[in-house]
Design an enzyme around this catalytic site. Structure first.
Site, PDB file in Angstrom:
ATOM      1  CG  HIS A   1      37.064  37.311  35.857  1.00 49.14           C
ATOM      2  ND1 HIS A   1      38.387  36.981  36.053  1.00 49.14           N
ATOM      3  CD2 HIS A   1      36.947  38.610  36.230  1.00 49.14           C
ATOM      4  CE1 HIS A   1      39.036  38.023  36.515  1.00 49.14           C
ATOM      5  NE2 HIS A   1      38.194  39.029  36.638  1.00 49.14           N
TER       6      HIS A   1
ATOM      7  CG  ASP B   1      40.876  40.975  38.918  1.00 56.07           C
ATOM      8  OD1 ASP B   1      39.724  40.669  38.570  1.00 56.07           O
ATOM      9  OD2 ASP B   1      41.661  41.596  38.186  1.00 56.07           O
TER      10      ASP B   1
ATOM     11  CD  GLU C   1      37.338  40.457  33.181  1.00 56.41           C
ATOM     12  OE1 GLU C   1      36.974  41.635  33.173  1.00 56.41           O
ATOM     13  OE2 GLU C   1      38.445  40.096  33.636  1.00 56.41           O
ATOM     14  CD  GLU C   2      41.692  40.022  34.774  1.00 58.69           C
ATOM     15  OE1 GLU C   2      41.721  41.077  34.117  1.00 58.69           O
ATOM     16  OE2 GLU C   2      41.539  40.008  36.005  1.00 58.69           O
TER      17      GLU C   2
ATOM     18  CG  ASP D   1      35.829  41.508  37.813  1.00 62.41           C
ATOM     19  OD1 ASP D   1      36.792  41.261  38.560  1.00 62.41           O
ATOM     20  OD2 ASP D   1      35.946  41.670  36.584  1.00 62.41           O
TER      21      ASP D   1
ATOM     22  CG  HIS E   1      45.346  43.607  36.466  1.00 59.13           C
ATOM     23  ND1 HIS E   1      44.994  44.302  35.327  1.00 59.13           N
ATOM     24  CD2 HIS E   1      44.255  42.867  36.801  1.00 59.13           C
ATOM     25  CE1 HIS E   1      43.746  43.991  34.987  1.00 59.13           C
ATOM     26  NE2 HIS E   1      43.280  43.118  35.890  1.00 59.13           N
TER      27      HIS E   1
END
Length: 464
Positions: free
Chosen positions: A280, A292, A325-326, A351, A422
Protein backbone atom coordinates in the site's frame (compact mmCIF):
# COMPACT_ATOMS: atom_id res chain seq x y z
CA UNK A 1 28.13 -45.05 25.86
CA UNK A 2 25.91 -46.82 28.38
CA UNK A 3 23.58 -49.69 27.54
CA UNK A 4 20.61 -47.37 28.19
CA UNK A 5 21.82 -44.81 25.63
CA UNK A 6 22.57 -47.55 23.07
CA UNK A 7 19.05 -48.95 23.48
CA UNK A 8 17.52 -45.50 23.11
CA UNK A 9 19.55 -44.84 19.96
CA UNK A 10 18.48 -48.14 18.42
CA UNK A 11 14.83 -47.42 19.23
CA UNK A 12 15.06 -43.97 17.66
CA UNK A 13 16.67 -45.46 14.58
CA UNK A 14 13.86 -47.99 14.25
CA UNK A 15 11.24 -45.25 14.46
CA UNK A 16 13.07 -43.06 11.98
CA UNK A 17 13.42 -45.74 9.29
CA UNK A 18 9.77 -45.64 8.10
CA UNK A 19 9.87 -41.82 8.10
CA UNK A 20 13.04 -41.79 6.02
CA UNK A 21 11.46 -44.19 3.56
CA UNK A 22 8.60 -41.73 3.05
CA UNK A 23 10.86 -38.79 2.17
CA UNK A 24 10.83 -37.60 -1.43
CA UNK A 25 13.76 -35.76 -2.90
CA UNK A 26 12.88 -32.07 -3.45
CA UNK A 27 12.71 -30.88 -7.05
CA UNK A 28 15.92 -29.27 -8.29
CA UNK A 29 16.07 -25.51 -8.58
CA UNK A 30 15.90 -24.21 -12.12
CA UNK A 31 19.34 -22.63 -12.77
CA UNK A 32 17.63 -19.58 -14.29
CA UNK A 33 15.57 -19.09 -11.11
CA UNK A 34 18.64 -19.51 -8.92
CA UNK A 35 20.57 -16.98 -11.00
CA UNK A 36 17.79 -14.40 -10.74
CA UNK A 37 17.44 -14.99 -7.01
CA UNK A 38 21.15 -14.68 -6.30
CA UNK A 39 21.59 -11.58 -8.46
CA UNK A 40 18.77 -9.90 -6.53
CA UNK A 41 20.85 -10.08 -3.34
CA UNK A 42 22.73 -7.10 -4.76
CA UNK A 43 19.56 -5.14 -5.58
CA UNK A 44 19.50 -1.41 -4.90
CA UNK A 45 16.27 -0.44 -6.65
CA UNK A 46 14.07 -1.25 -3.65
CA UNK A 47 16.11 1.08 -1.44
CA UNK A 48 15.90 3.72 -4.18
CA UNK A 49 12.09 3.54 -4.17
CA UNK A 50 11.84 3.77 -0.37
CA UNK A 51 14.34 6.62 -0.20
CA UNK A 52 12.66 8.54 -3.01
CA UNK A 53 9.10 8.17 -1.74
CA UNK A 54 9.87 8.97 1.89
CA UNK A 55 12.12 11.91 0.97
CA UNK A 56 10.21 13.50 -1.89
CA UNK A 57 6.69 12.88 -0.57
CA UNK A 58 6.95 11.92 3.11
CA UNK A 59 3.75 11.18 5.03
CA UNK A 60 0.91 10.00 2.80
CA UNK A 61 -2.34 10.02 4.73
CA UNK A 62 -5.20 8.55 2.69
CA UNK A 63 -7.37 11.03 0.85
CA UNK A 64 -5.06 13.98 1.42
CA UNK A 65 -3.07 16.13 -0.97
CA UNK A 66 0.05 14.22 0.10
CA UNK A 67 -1.39 10.90 -1.03
CA UNK A 68 -2.29 12.50 -4.37
CA UNK A 69 1.32 13.66 -4.76
CA UNK A 70 2.43 10.13 -3.94
CA UNK A 71 0.32 8.73 -6.78
CA UNK A 72 1.83 11.21 -9.23
CA UNK A 73 5.32 10.32 -7.97
CA UNK A 74 4.54 6.61 -8.29
CA UNK A 75 3.37 6.82 -11.90
CA UNK A 76 6.57 8.63 -12.90
CA UNK A 77 8.70 6.13 -10.99
CA UNK A 78 7.07 3.01 -12.39
CA UNK A 79 7.26 4.33 -15.93
CA UNK A 80 10.93 5.17 -15.46
CA UNK A 81 11.52 1.60 -14.28
CA UNK A 82 10.13 0.31 -17.55
CA UNK A 83 6.74 -1.05 -16.51
CA UNK A 84 3.86 -1.08 -18.98
CA UNK A 85 0.21 0.00 -18.68
CA UNK A 86 1.03 2.33 -15.78
CA UNK A 87 -2.06 4.20 -14.63
CA UNK A 88 -4.13 5.36 -11.67
CA UNK A 89 -7.56 3.95 -10.87
CA UNK A 90 -9.26 6.57 -8.67
CA UNK A 91 -12.12 6.15 -6.25
CA UNK A 92 -13.78 8.24 -3.54
CA UNK A 93 -13.56 7.68 0.20
CA UNK A 94 -14.39 9.45 3.49
CA UNK A 95 -11.44 11.29 5.03
CA UNK A 96 -10.50 11.69 8.70
CA UNK A 97 -7.76 14.15 9.75
CA UNK A 98 -5.86 14.55 12.99
CA UNK A 99 -6.22 17.68 15.14
CA UNK A 100 -4.84 18.77 18.49
CA UNK A 101 -4.09 15.94 20.92
CA UNK A 102 -3.02 16.43 24.52
CA UNK A 103 -3.65 14.69 27.80
CA UNK A 104 -2.74 15.31 31.40
CA UNK A 105 -3.51 13.72 34.74
CA UNK A 106 -4.94 16.36 37.05
CA UNK A 107 -5.15 14.19 40.17
CA UNK A 108 -3.80 12.57 42.24
CA UNK A 109 -0.35 13.28 40.72
CA UNK A 110 -0.55 16.01 38.05
CA UNK A 111 1.55 15.36 34.91
CA UNK A 112 1.38 15.46 31.14
CA UNK A 113 1.03 12.38 28.93
CA UNK A 114 2.05 11.60 25.35
CA UNK A 115 -0.63 10.17 23.07
CA UNK A 116 -2.03 10.08 19.53
CA UNK A 117 -5.62 9.94 18.36
CA UNK A 118 -6.81 6.72 16.72
CA UNK A 119 -8.17 6.92 13.20
CA UNK A 120 -11.95 7.55 13.20
CA UNK A 121 -11.75 8.92 16.75
CA UNK A 122 -14.46 11.29 17.80
CA UNK A 123 -13.57 14.76 19.05
CA UNK A 124 -13.69 16.49 22.39
CA UNK A 125 -14.82 20.09 22.63
CA UNK A 126 -12.00 22.50 21.78
CA UNK A 127 -11.37 23.00 25.49
CA UNK A 128 -11.25 19.26 26.14
CA UNK A 129 -13.04 17.06 28.64
CA UNK A 130 -12.15 16.25 32.23
CA UNK A 131 -13.34 13.03 33.82
CA UNK A 132 -12.47 10.19 36.16
CA UNK A 133 -10.40 7.38 34.66
CA UNK A 134 -11.47 3.75 35.04
CA UNK A 135 -8.57 1.35 34.53
CA UNK A 136 -8.98 -2.02 32.80
CA UNK A 137 -5.80 -4.11 32.71
CA UNK A 138 -6.95 -5.92 29.55
CA UNK A 139 -9.53 -5.69 26.79
CA UNK A 140 -11.37 -8.68 28.30
CA UNK A 141 -11.77 -6.71 31.53
CA UNK A 142 -13.43 -3.93 29.54
CA UNK A 143 -15.76 -6.45 27.93
CA UNK A 144 -16.78 -7.69 31.38
CA UNK A 145 -17.70 -4.22 32.66
CA UNK A 146 -21.44 -3.87 33.37
CA UNK A 147 -23.58 -1.91 30.95
CA UNK A 148 -23.68 1.78 31.84
CA UNK A 149 -20.84 1.47 34.34
CA UNK A 150 -18.62 3.91 32.41
CA UNK A 151 -21.15 6.73 32.14
CA UNK A 152 -19.34 10.06 32.34
CA UNK A 153 -15.92 8.40 32.66
CA UNK A 154 -12.78 7.88 30.59
CA UNK A 155 -11.84 4.24 30.07
CA UNK A 156 -8.23 3.10 30.02
CA UNK A 157 -7.35 -0.31 28.55
CA UNK A 158 -3.95 -1.94 28.97
CA UNK A 159 -2.28 -4.90 27.29
CA UNK A 160 0.86 -7.00 27.52
CA UNK A 161 1.85 -7.26 23.86
CA UNK A 162 5.16 -9.05 23.28
CA UNK A 163 7.21 -9.44 20.10
CA UNK A 164 6.63 -12.62 18.11
CA UNK A 165 8.23 -13.84 14.91
CA UNK A 166 4.92 -14.40 13.17
CA UNK A 167 3.24 -11.21 14.42
CA UNK A 168 0.46 -13.19 16.11
CA UNK A 169 0.52 -10.90 19.14
CA UNK A 170 -1.05 -8.16 17.00
CA UNK A 171 -4.11 -10.30 16.45
CA UNK A 172 -4.25 -11.20 20.13
CA UNK A 173 -3.96 -7.69 21.55
CA UNK A 174 -5.19 -5.58 18.61
CA UNK A 175 -8.91 -5.75 19.54
CA UNK A 176 -8.24 -3.20 22.28
CA UNK A 177 -7.70 -0.73 19.44
CA UNK A 178 -9.82 -2.25 16.68
CA UNK A 179 -13.09 -2.36 18.64
CA UNK A 180 -12.24 -1.31 22.22
CA UNK A 181 -13.42 2.30 21.71
CA UNK A 182 -16.79 1.13 20.39
CA UNK A 183 -17.20 -1.20 23.37
CA UNK A 184 -16.35 1.62 25.78
CA UNK A 185 -18.82 3.92 24.02
CA UNK A 186 -21.59 1.35 24.34
CA UNK A 187 -20.90 1.14 28.08
CA UNK A 188 -21.26 4.92 28.46
CA UNK A 189 -17.64 6.14 28.38
CA UNK A 190 -17.07 9.74 27.27
CA UNK A 191 -13.61 8.83 25.94
CA UNK A 192 -11.03 6.05 25.92
CA UNK A 193 -7.25 5.86 26.02
CA UNK A 194 -5.39 2.60 25.45
CA UNK A 195 -1.85 1.41 25.91
CA UNK A 196 -0.36 1.50 22.42
CA UNK A 197 -0.52 -1.75 20.50
CA UNK A 198 3.26 -1.98 20.29
CA UNK A 199 6.30 -3.76 21.70
CA UNK A 200 8.66 -0.81 22.21
CA UNK A 201 9.47 1.38 25.19
CA UNK A 202 10.03 4.59 23.25
CA UNK A 203 7.87 7.54 24.22
CA UNK A 204 6.11 7.38 20.85
CA UNK A 205 2.41 6.43 20.68
CA UNK A 206 1.14 4.00 18.03
CA UNK A 207 -1.84 5.25 16.06
CA UNK A 208 -4.11 3.06 13.91
CA UNK A 209 -7.73 2.81 12.86
CA UNK A 210 -10.59 1.97 15.17
CA UNK A 211 -14.13 1.09 14.10
CA UNK A 212 -17.45 2.36 15.35
CA UNK A 213 -20.39 0.35 14.01
CA UNK A 214 -23.48 2.05 12.69
CA UNK A 215 -25.52 3.42 15.55
CA UNK A 216 -22.56 3.92 17.89
CA UNK A 217 -21.45 7.54 18.13
CA UNK A 218 -17.64 7.81 17.95
CA UNK A 219 -16.06 8.92 21.20
CA UNK A 220 -12.61 10.51 21.58
CA UNK A 221 -10.11 7.64 21.38
CA UNK A 222 -6.33 7.72 21.65
CA UNK A 223 -3.29 5.54 22.29
CA UNK A 224 -0.77 6.40 25.00
CA UNK A 225 2.90 5.70 24.44
CA UNK A 226 3.92 2.53 26.28
CA UNK A 227 5.93 4.39 28.99
CA UNK A 228 2.99 6.75 29.59
CA UNK A 229 0.56 3.85 29.81
CA UNK A 230 2.78 2.14 32.36
CA UNK A 231 3.00 5.39 34.30
CA UNK A 232 -0.79 5.67 34.36
CA UNK A 233 -1.02 2.10 35.65
CA UNK A 234 1.49 2.85 38.42
CA UNK A 235 -0.56 5.84 39.46
CA UNK A 236 -3.74 3.76 39.46
CA UNK A 237 -2.01 1.16 41.66
CA UNK A 238 -1.74 3.81 44.41
CA UNK A 239 -5.50 3.38 44.87
CA UNK A 240 -6.52 7.02 44.62
CA UNK A 241 -9.15 8.37 42.22
CA UNK A 242 -7.61 9.56 38.96
CA UNK A 243 -8.83 12.45 36.87
CA UNK A 244 -7.66 13.23 33.35
CA UNK A 245 -8.06 16.17 31.01
CA UNK A 246 -8.16 15.06 27.37
CA UNK A 247 -8.09 17.22 24.24
CA UNK A 248 -8.62 15.51 20.87
CA UNK A 249 -9.90 17.56 17.94
CA UNK A 250 -9.79 15.38 14.82
CA UNK A 251 -12.34 16.07 12.12
CA UNK A 252 -13.96 14.46 9.12
CA UNK A 253 -13.40 16.49 5.98
CA UNK A 254 -15.88 14.82 3.68
CA UNK A 255 -15.43 12.50 0.72
CA UNK A 256 -12.24 12.90 -1.30
CA UNK A 257 -10.28 11.06 -3.94
CA UNK A 258 -7.82 8.24 -3.37
CA UNK A 259 -6.64 5.66 -5.90
CA UNK A 260 -4.63 2.59 -6.79
CA UNK A 261 -1.51 2.86 -8.95
CA UNK A 262 -1.18 -0.08 -11.33
CA UNK A 263 1.70 -1.24 -13.53
CA UNK A 264 2.35 -4.45 -15.46
CA UNK A 265 4.94 -6.78 -16.84
CA UNK A 266 2.96 -8.23 -19.79
CA UNK A 267 3.09 -12.00 -20.13
CA UNK A 268 3.22 -14.15 -23.23
CA UNK A 269 0.11 -16.20 -22.41
CA UNK A 270 -2.99 -14.08 -21.68
CA UNK A 271 -4.93 -17.21 -20.72
CA UNK A 272 -2.51 -18.22 -17.95
CA UNK A 273 -3.77 -15.62 -15.48
CA UNK A 274 -2.33 -12.60 -13.70
CA UNK A 275 0.17 -12.76 -10.85
CA UNK A 276 -0.89 -9.91 -8.56
CA UNK A 277 1.71 -8.42 -6.20
CA UNK A 278 2.08 -5.17 -4.29
CA UNK A 279 1.59 -3.25 -1.08
CA UNK A 280 0.00 0.00 0.00
CA UNK A 281 1.07 3.49 -0.98
CA UNK A 282 -0.61 5.45 1.80
CA UNK A 283 0.80 5.78 5.31
CA UNK A 284 -0.10 7.23 8.66
CA UNK A 285 0.75 10.86 9.25
CA UNK A 286 3.14 10.45 12.19
CA UNK A 287 6.19 9.02 10.39
CA UNK A 288 7.18 8.78 6.74
CA UNK A 289 5.79 5.28 6.25
CA UNK A 290 9.12 3.66 5.41
CA UNK A 291 8.39 0.24 6.87
CA UNK A 292 4.63 0.60 6.50
CA UNK A 293 4.56 0.33 3.60
CA UNK A 294 7.09 2.01 1.32
CA UNK A 295 9.28 -1.04 1.81
CA UNK A 296 6.50 -3.38 0.68
CA UNK A 297 5.76 -1.59 -2.57
CA UNK A 298 9.51 -1.27 -3.17
CA UNK A 299 10.25 -4.95 -2.60
CA UNK A 300 7.52 -6.20 -4.92
CA UNK A 301 8.22 -3.67 -7.68
CA UNK A 302 11.97 -4.33 -7.55
CA UNK A 303 11.35 -8.08 -7.89
CA UNK A 304 8.91 -7.61 -10.76
CA UNK A 305 11.44 -5.41 -12.56
CA UNK A 306 14.07 -8.14 -12.26
CA UNK A 307 11.72 -10.61 -13.93
CA UNK A 308 10.86 -8.02 -16.59
CA UNK A 309 14.52 -7.33 -17.35
CA UNK A 310 15.16 -11.07 -17.79
CA UNK A 311 12.55 -11.40 -20.55
CA UNK A 312 8.77 -11.75 -20.79
CA UNK A 313 7.29 -14.24 -18.31
CA UNK A 314 4.46 -16.59 -19.21
CA UNK A 315 1.97 -14.86 -16.90
CA UNK A 316 1.41 -11.13 -16.66
CA UNK A 317 2.76 -9.70 -13.41
CA UNK A 318 0.55 -6.89 -12.14
CA UNK A 319 2.09 -4.57 -9.55
CA UNK A 320 -0.48 -2.62 -7.54
CA UNK A 321 0.34 0.15 -5.09
CA UNK A 322 -2.95 0.28 -3.21
CA UNK A 323 -4.33 3.49 -1.75
CA UNK A 324 -6.13 4.05 1.54
CA UNK A 325 -5.19 0.78 3.23
CA UNK A 326 -4.50 2.20 6.68
CA UNK A 327 -7.89 3.78 7.15
CA UNK A 328 -10.03 0.83 6.14
CA UNK A 329 -8.65 -1.11 3.18
CA UNK A 330 -10.51 0.95 0.58
CA UNK A 331 -7.94 0.34 -2.16
CA UNK A 332 -8.08 -3.43 -1.91
CA UNK A 333 -11.87 -3.46 -1.94
CA UNK A 334 -12.03 -1.12 -4.93
CA UNK A 335 -9.46 -3.16 -6.85
CA UNK A 336 -11.35 -6.41 -6.32
CA UNK A 337 -14.58 -4.75 -7.46
CA UNK A 338 -13.00 -3.24 -10.58
CA UNK A 339 -11.10 -6.41 -11.55
CA UNK A 340 -13.48 -9.15 -10.45
CA UNK A 341 -13.69 -10.43 -14.04
CA UNK A 342 -9.91 -10.55 -14.53
CA UNK A 343 -8.34 -13.97 -14.45
CA UNK A 344 -5.94 -13.89 -11.52
CA UNK A 345 -3.63 -16.83 -11.02
CA UNK A 346 -2.22 -15.78 -7.62
CA UNK A 347 -2.19 -12.79 -5.30
CA UNK A 348 0.48 -11.77 -2.77
CA UNK A 349 1.34 -8.63 -0.84
CA UNK A 350 4.21 -7.30 1.25
CA UNK A 351 2.98 -5.29 4.24
CA UNK A 352 4.96 -6.30 7.29
CA UNK A 353 8.05 -4.11 7.16
CA UNK A 354 11.44 -4.98 5.72
CA UNK A 355 12.93 -7.54 8.10
CA UNK A 356 14.13 -10.86 6.71
CA UNK A 357 11.61 -13.31 5.27
CA UNK A 358 11.73 -16.55 7.26
CA UNK A 359 8.70 -18.52 6.03
CA UNK A 360 6.41 -18.93 3.06
CA UNK A 361 2.97 -20.51 2.82
CA UNK A 362 0.69 -21.25 -0.10
CA UNK A 363 -2.94 -21.78 -0.96
CA UNK A 364 -2.73 -23.51 -4.34
CA UNK A 365 -5.06 -25.92 -6.13
CA UNK A 366 -4.02 -29.56 -6.35
CA UNK A 367 -3.19 -29.06 -10.01
CA UNK A 368 -0.45 -26.63 -9.00
CA UNK A 369 0.96 -28.49 -6.00
CA UNK A 370 4.32 -28.78 -7.76
CA UNK A 371 4.60 -24.99 -7.79
CA UNK A 372 4.76 -24.97 -4.00
CA UNK A 373 7.39 -27.71 -4.04
CA UNK A 374 9.58 -25.73 -6.44
CA UNK A 375 9.19 -22.65 -4.28
CA UNK A 376 10.43 -24.64 -1.29
CA UNK A 377 13.74 -25.48 -2.94
CA UNK A 378 14.13 -22.07 -4.58
CA UNK A 379 13.65 -20.19 -1.29
CA UNK A 380 15.59 -22.49 1.04
CA UNK A 381 19.02 -20.97 0.29
CA UNK A 382 17.69 -17.65 1.59
CA UNK A 383 16.88 -19.22 4.96
CA UNK A 384 13.16 -19.47 4.22
CA UNK A 385 11.18 -22.51 5.35
CA UNK A 386 7.80 -23.77 4.23
CA UNK A 387 5.08 -23.25 6.80
CA UNK A 388 2.14 -25.56 7.49
CA UNK A 389 -0.53 -22.90 7.24
CA UNK A 390 -2.78 -21.78 4.40
CA UNK A 391 -1.76 -18.56 2.67
CA UNK A 392 -4.18 -15.68 2.52
CA UNK A 393 -2.73 -12.80 4.51
CA UNK A 394 -3.17 -9.15 3.60
CA UNK A 395 -5.74 -6.37 3.85
CA UNK A 396 -5.27 -5.25 0.25
CA UNK A 397 -5.36 -8.63 -1.46
CA UNK A 398 -7.95 -10.07 0.92
CA UNK A 399 -10.98 -9.07 -1.21
CA UNK A 400 -9.34 -10.60 -4.30
CA UNK A 401 -8.44 -13.81 -2.46
CA UNK A 402 -12.05 -14.12 -1.34
CA UNK A 403 -12.99 -14.42 -5.01
CA UNK A 404 -11.20 -17.79 -5.01
CA UNK A 405 -7.77 -16.64 -6.18
CA UNK A 406 -4.76 -18.71 -5.06
CA UNK A 407 -2.43 -17.07 -2.56
CA UNK A 408 1.26 -17.12 -1.70
CA UNK A 409 2.56 -15.47 1.48
CA UNK A 410 6.18 -14.52 2.11
CA UNK A 411 6.36 -13.88 5.86
CA UNK A 412 8.83 -11.41 7.32
CA UNK A 413 9.99 -11.59 10.92
CA UNK A 414 7.82 -9.59 13.29
CA UNK A 415 10.32 -9.46 16.15
CA UNK A 416 10.97 -5.73 15.67
CA UNK A 417 8.07 -4.62 13.51
CA UNK A 418 5.78 -3.47 16.31
CA UNK A 419 8.51 -1.35 17.88
CA UNK A 420 7.87 1.31 15.23
CA UNK A 421 4.53 0.34 13.67
CA UNK A 422 2.26 3.40 13.25
CA UNK A 423 4.64 5.69 15.18
CA UNK A 424 6.75 8.77 14.35
CA UNK A 425 9.68 6.33 14.33
CA UNK A 426 8.52 4.74 11.06
CA UNK A 427 11.40 6.22 9.07
CA UNK A 428 13.97 4.93 6.61
CA UNK A 429 16.73 4.52 9.19
CA UNK A 430 14.72 1.59 10.56
CA UNK A 431 15.36 -0.43 7.40
CA UNK A 432 18.33 -2.79 7.17
CA UNK A 433 19.49 -2.64 3.51
CA UNK A 434 20.77 -6.22 3.63
CA UNK A 435 17.43 -7.53 4.90
CA UNK A 436 15.66 -5.47 2.23
CA UNK A 437 17.76 -7.16 -0.45
CA UNK A 438 16.93 -10.60 0.98
CA UNK A 439 13.26 -9.70 0.57
CA UNK A 440 13.79 -8.71 -3.05
CA UNK A 441 15.65 -11.97 -3.71
CA UNK A 442 12.81 -14.00 -2.18
CA UNK A 443 10.12 -12.19 -4.18
CA UNK A 444 12.22 -12.49 -7.34
CA UNK A 445 12.50 -16.24 -6.86
CA UNK A 446 8.79 -16.52 -6.14
CA UNK A 447 7.83 -14.56 -9.26
CA UNK A 448 10.31 -16.48 -11.40
CA UNK A 449 8.69 -19.76 -10.33
CA UNK A 450 5.04 -18.72 -10.34
CA UNK A 451 4.92 -16.43 -13.36
CA UNK A 452 6.57 -19.09 -15.52
CA UNK A 453 4.96 -22.21 -14.02
CA UNK A 454 3.64 -24.53 -16.76
CA UNK A 455 0.87 -25.80 -14.50
CA UNK A 456 -2.66 -24.45 -14.56
CA UNK A 457 -3.30 -22.36 -11.43
CA UNK A 458 -7.05 -22.37 -10.98
CA UNK A 459 -9.37 -21.26 -8.23
CA UNK A 460 -9.14 -22.34 -4.60
CA UNK A 461 -11.27 -22.25 -1.51
CA UNK A 462 -10.92 -18.86 0.15
CA UNK A 463 -8.92 -19.00 3.42
CA UNK A 464 -11.55 -16.80 5.10
Amino acid sequence: MTTRFIAAALAASALASPLLAQQVAPPPVDPAVAALRDAALADNSAWDIVEGLTTEVGQRMAGTEAEARARTWSVAKLKAMGFQNVHIEPYRMPVWERGAETAEILAPFPQKLTLAALGNSGATPAGGITAEVVVFPTYNDLLAAPAGSLAGRIAYVGNAMQPTQDGSSYGAFGPARFVGPAVAAQKGAVAIVIRSIGTDHHRFPHTGTTTFPEGVKPIPAAALSVPDAEQLERIAARGKPMRMKLVLTPRRTGVRESGNVIAEVPGTDPNAGIVLVGGHLDSWDLGTGAIDDASGIAITAAAAKRIMDAGRPRRTIRVVWFGAEEVGGFGGAEYAKAHAQDRHATASESDFGADRIWRFEVNLPDSARAVGDRLQTALAPLGIVRGPGVAGDGTDIGPTLRLGVAGIDLNQSGQQYFDTHHTPDDTIDRIDPQALRQNVAAWTAMLAVVANAPEEIGSVKSPR
